[in-house]
Enzyme design. Structure first.
Site, PDB file in Angstrom:
ATOM      1  CE1 TYR A  83      -3.498   2.717   0.517  1.00  0.00           C
ATOM      2  CE2 TYR A  83      -2.021   3.489   2.249  1.00  0.00           C
ATOM      3  CZ  TYR A  83      -3.099   3.703   1.407  1.00  0.00           C
ATOM      4  OH  TYR A  83      -3.763   4.886   1.446  1.00  0.00           O
ATOM      5  CG  PHE A 118      11.572  18.364  -3.424  1.00  0.00           C
ATOM      6  CD1 PHE A 118      10.331  18.930  -3.216  1.00  0.00           C
ATOM      7  CD2 PHE A 118      11.658  17.166  -4.118  1.00  0.00           C
ATOM      8  CE1 PHE A 118       9.177  18.299  -3.683  1.00  0.00           C
ATOM      9  CE2 PHE A 118      10.520  16.536  -4.577  1.00  0.00           C
ATOM     10  CZ  PHE A 118       9.275  17.107  -4.364  1.00  0.00           C
ATOM     11  NE  ARG A 134       1.286  12.818  11.795  1.00  0.00           N
ATOM     12  CZ  ARG A 134       1.604  13.595  10.775  1.00  0.00           C
ATOM     13  NH1 ARG A 134       2.586  14.454  10.884  1.00  0.00           N
ATOM     14  NH2 ARG A 134       0.941  13.497   9.635  1.00  0.00           N
ATOM     15  NE  ARG A 143      -9.082   7.265   6.195  1.00  0.00           N
ATOM     16  CZ  ARG A 143      -8.740   8.433   5.692  1.00  0.00           C
ATOM     17  NH1 ARG A 143      -8.657   8.571   4.405  1.00  0.00           N
ATOM     18  NH2 ARG A 143      -8.469   9.461   6.479  1.00  0.00           N
TER      19      ARG A 143
END
Lengths: 352, 498
Positions: free
Chosen positions: B178, B295, B225, B235
């Site tokens: 996932y 980034f 978290r 969920r």
């Protein structure tokens, strides 16, 4: 020079009754059932391998004559020299001359005797079990990710000093000139189910009620390795000397390549004995060092054993772990049992 | 805006306040957007970016011009996919083909979608998706190819997951799969774009496991978290293989009587993520350009700090916990410099995790080893010096010039004058009061100035060590010979010590 591993071979493992030696003997018997494996030790062999051994040579390696006699009717093709003595407990930091002579007699003189006798008998292949302490027993420094470029000969403790002398003797150009093909392995602290030395020393700390204290910030990293990996490295070294011989003349640091926090290792071992300290006090290294110095003076004056010495303070606060890239590159060494599993396997026995 | 609570917090956490001030005053973007040259569509894309991204918008906007538009477009497209996937009001019969064919709409500059529920916060993005498609069709075809490929695979992955009816994740392999679809693929797309722009080492493409770890580390940290928030939304992304070891039902993790079990489960989840940390550092070593480095590094630093915050923290099961703004600003500063500084961040948090680690935890040993692995990796690329810097006291040149010497001397002379003029005790006392006032004022002003300088990021530690090293004069031009000889003496002392 052979390029493929021979079908039959005479291999001698000195210290073949010891913790590491037994492991090497079993692994060789397992992998090369046609080889004739002998041991040289002053102790009887492990009963599980005893009847599969070719010869059981008994000798006092401290005495040249004794070793010489053992080799009279025996010529191995290859020697794995693991025999040695590790000064236990506070003896590790001893500065007494008589202790030094005892350690040197086994680790240095013993190695000389074995190597000389092997050469004299016509054996040309030699794997020496050295130790990372040839470097790290120079207590002045931390050793972060150390590699083989660090010079030896600076070790001050008896063990590392004697192993270093022996290592240089084995790999001296003079012997290579005589046709000797040798390499040395420098394992870190080896743990395993059949070894009780390391774990029992940590267990002692519980008995002494000292588990609430730790020296330094607790962030120092240490190398440990599981016995199977140490054995594997030795087998790879043997195979290298029998085939490409690219390891000839080289030393290799070997470890589990998973340095862990020294004090966590202790805490984990203690937890296996159902002991978890309720609080832990960090003692600054300089303070501990000062206390140890005072205690040592007292020891020196009164002649009693000291509970704490400067050596163990340094050992508790230092980082020492090795880079194994060279062993990986030349020997193809890659630890096969992870440290987590290894520590768990090691601690299982005493808690039963 | 500023709550009383945060005033109290920052009054007691001055370092964090300092971070906020420093970041907001001193941070210069590596590259800046040029809005005057942007098309109206692109401007609209930036607006949508601000609308949809909380954390990424700022770093994206500072990217190298070569990558700026491709990454904005890439982000918005994936965000669009995510908006469809997340929306529980869209029926699966409609959702599945929508996800699977999303990549096919990119060439169509008129395609938009208004089927999202009215409460979907990113609804506007899909309603105005035509502007994204227009910009997509302007970028280099090499970037288009990468974006389409990732979009296609991610859409399929999401569709597969949605078709299963969002049943809870079973195994650790499911969990990682996932994370692969929602984050690993993003990492792959970004890496390919970086290499395409020649701003990252092409070797990264041959080490896909490093890229994968970058995505996994971020996504797993978020999943850990957000457990409470996700649970409240119905969920659950924590794999059953893990939580079922501790509690029979997932919801039991939140019960107060299961606090210890929940904590052990939490450690296992953190351990799985933590084992990726060294790969992330390795990946960052392959980035060549500052804006790209920032980034990738900022989210990673935030992630390891978040893991540390979550570790052994029962509050995570009660509410959504977050690192403070002050800590975040500090992390952003440290993540926009170089790899060595980021490594120091990772080492710091690894040690904090190590410190919190308890032998009572079943994962004690493995967590310790995972932290050791991070330290070992850092040591392998940035070795610590074996010979430590000179111990205190051995520095022959120990005379430190006090910063306030000059005003002090002035005051002393005036004191002497005063003594000569008036020998009466009353006058003496006056003098003392005056001195007190003068020194007090001077001291206060000095403290204020030093404090302001410190808050703004002045490095007094460097200045002091410079003074200790004998550099009494600015480095510009020639050193006076006396200082030079002192400096060289010091240098030779260092060498002999080494």
């Amino acid at each position: 020079m052979a390029t493929s591993i021979p079908e039959t071979l005479q291999v001698l493992v000195t210290g073949g009754s010891g913790f590491l030696g037994t492991g090497i003997v079993s692994a060789l018997l397992e992998k090369y059932p046609k080889w004739r494996i002998s041991i040289l030790d002053h102790r009887p062999p492990d009963p599980q391998v005893a009847n599969r051994l070719d010869q059981i040579l008994s000798a006092d390696i401290r005495v040249a004559e004794s070793v010489h006699r053992a080799f009279i009717n025996y010529t191995p093709d290859l020697v794995v020299h693991t025999a040695g003595v590790i000064p236990a407990g506070t003896k590790r930091y001893s500065r007494k001359e008589e202790d030094w002579l005892r350690v040197k007699a086994v680790n240095y003189d013993g190695t000389r005797h074995i190597l000389d006798a092997a050469l004299a008998s016509g054996c040309k292949l030699f794997v020496y079990t050295s130790s990372c302490t040839v470097v790290t027993d120079d207590m002045e420094h931390d050793y972060f990710y150390m590699d083989e470029k660090i010079p030896t000969g600076l070790a001050t403790l008896h063990y590392g000093k004697s192993k270093g002398m022996a290592e240089r003797y084995v790999l001296s150009p003079e012997h290579a000139g005589k046709g000797l093909v040798a390499c040395a392995l420098r394992p870190c602290t080896i743990i395993g189910p059949t070894d009780t030395a390391v774990i029992s020393r940590f267990h002692e700390v519980i008995m002494n009620g000292e588990t609430n204290f730790l020296v330094g910030d607790g962030n120092n990293l240490y190398d440990f390795m599981y016995i199977d990996n140490a054995v594997l490295a030795h087998i790879l070294a043997v195979e290298n000397l029998l085939t490409t011989q690219t390891a000839a003349g080289h030393v290799f640091f070997i470890s589990n390549q998973e340095p862990m926090y020294f004090w966590d290792f202790l805490a984990y071992v203690w937890a296996q004995f159902d002991h978890v300290p309720n609080y832990r006090v960090h003692i600054p290294e300089t303070l501990a060092w000062a206390v140890a110095s005072v205690l040592e003076c007292k020891t020196w004056l009164t002649g009693t054993a000291s509970a704490l010495d400067r050596g163990s303070v340094r050992d508790g606060a230092r980082s020492l772990f090795a880079n194994n890239d060279k062993a990986k590159r030349i020997l193809g060494y890659e630890p096969k049992v992870g440290l987590s599993e290894g520590v768990k396997l090691t601690c299982m026995i005493p808690s039963d | 805006m500023v709550s009383a609570r945060s005033i109290i917090y920052y009054a007691t956490h001055v370092q964090e306040l300092r971070n906020i001030i420093q970041w907001t005053t001193w941070h210069d973007p590596v590259h800046e957007r040029k809005p005057e040259k942007e098309s109206p569509e692109l401007k609209e894309c930036f607006r949508l970016l601000d609308l949809t991204s909380r954390s990424f918008s700022a770093v994206i906007k500072e990217l190298h011009p070569e990558l700026l538009v491709p990454v904005v477009v890439f982000y918005l497209i994936l965000r669009g996919l995510d908006t469809i996937e997340d929306d529980m009001t869209v029926d699966i019969a409609e959702k599945e083909p929508l996800l699977r064919n999303f990549h096919a709409h990119l060439d169509d500059e008129t395609w938009t979608y208004d089927g999202n529920g009215p409460n979907e916060k990113d609804r506007e993005l899909l309603v105005k998706f035509d502007v994204v498609a227009k910009e997509y069709n302007k970028i280099k075809s090499s970037y288009q190819k990468i974006i389409t490929d990732i979009c296609h695979r991610m859409g399929d992955g999401m569709a597969d997951y949605a078709k299963k009816g969002n049943v809870s994740v079973q195994t650790i392999a499911d969990y990682e799969q996932y994370c692969h679809y929602v984050a690993g693929l993003v990492g792959e797309g970004c890496t390919r774009c970086f290499v395409e722009a020649k701003l990252a080492n092409p070797v990264l493409l041959s080490r896909p496991e490093l890229t994968e770890s970058m995505g996994q580390f971020l996504q797993q940290t978020n999943i850990i978290r957000d457990i409470r928030e996700d649970h409240d939304d119905g969920r659950c992304f924590w794999p059953k293989e893990v939580w079922s070891k501790y509690v029979p039902e997932f919801g039991d993790l939140f019960l107060p009587e299961n606090r210890e079990k929940a904590s052990h489960c939490q450690s296992e989840m953190i351990l799985i993520a933590l084992q990726r940390a060294d790969d992330c550092l390795f990946y960052m070593a392959g980035v060549k350009e500052q804006s790209v480095f920032n980034f990738v590094a900022i989210p990673q630093s935030m992630a390891i700090a978040t893991l540390e915050l979550c570790f052994q923290n029962p509050a995570m099961f009660e509410r959504n916990i977050k690192i403070t703004k002050g800590a975040a600003c500090g992390l952003m500063m440290q993540s926009t410099q170089n790899l060595e500084v980021v490594c120091a961040v990772f080492r710091r948090y690894a040690r904090l995790i190590h410190k919190k680690n308890s032998p009572r935890d079943p994962h004690f040993l493995d967590i310790s080893i995972a932290c050791g692995k991070i330290e070992r990796f850092i040591e392998s690329i940035f070795p610590s010096q074996i010979a430590k810097s000179l111990p205190a006291g051995t520095n022959a040149n120990g005379a430190v010039v006090p910063a306030v010497a000059a005003p002090g001397q002035k005051a002393l002379t005036s004191e002497e004058e005063a003594k000569k003029k008036q020998e009466e005790t009353e006058a003496k006392w006056d003098m003392y009061y005056m001195m007190l006032a003068v020194f007090g004022t001077l001291g206060l002003i000095s403290c204020l100035m030093i404090g302001v300088a410190w808050l703004a990021g002045a490095r007094f530690d460097l200045a002091l060590s410079g003074l200790k090293g004998g550099n009494f004069f600015p480095n510009k031009g020639e050193l006076p010979s006396a200082a030079q000889s002192v400096a060289s003496k010091f240098e030779s002392a260092v060498h002999s010590e080494l």
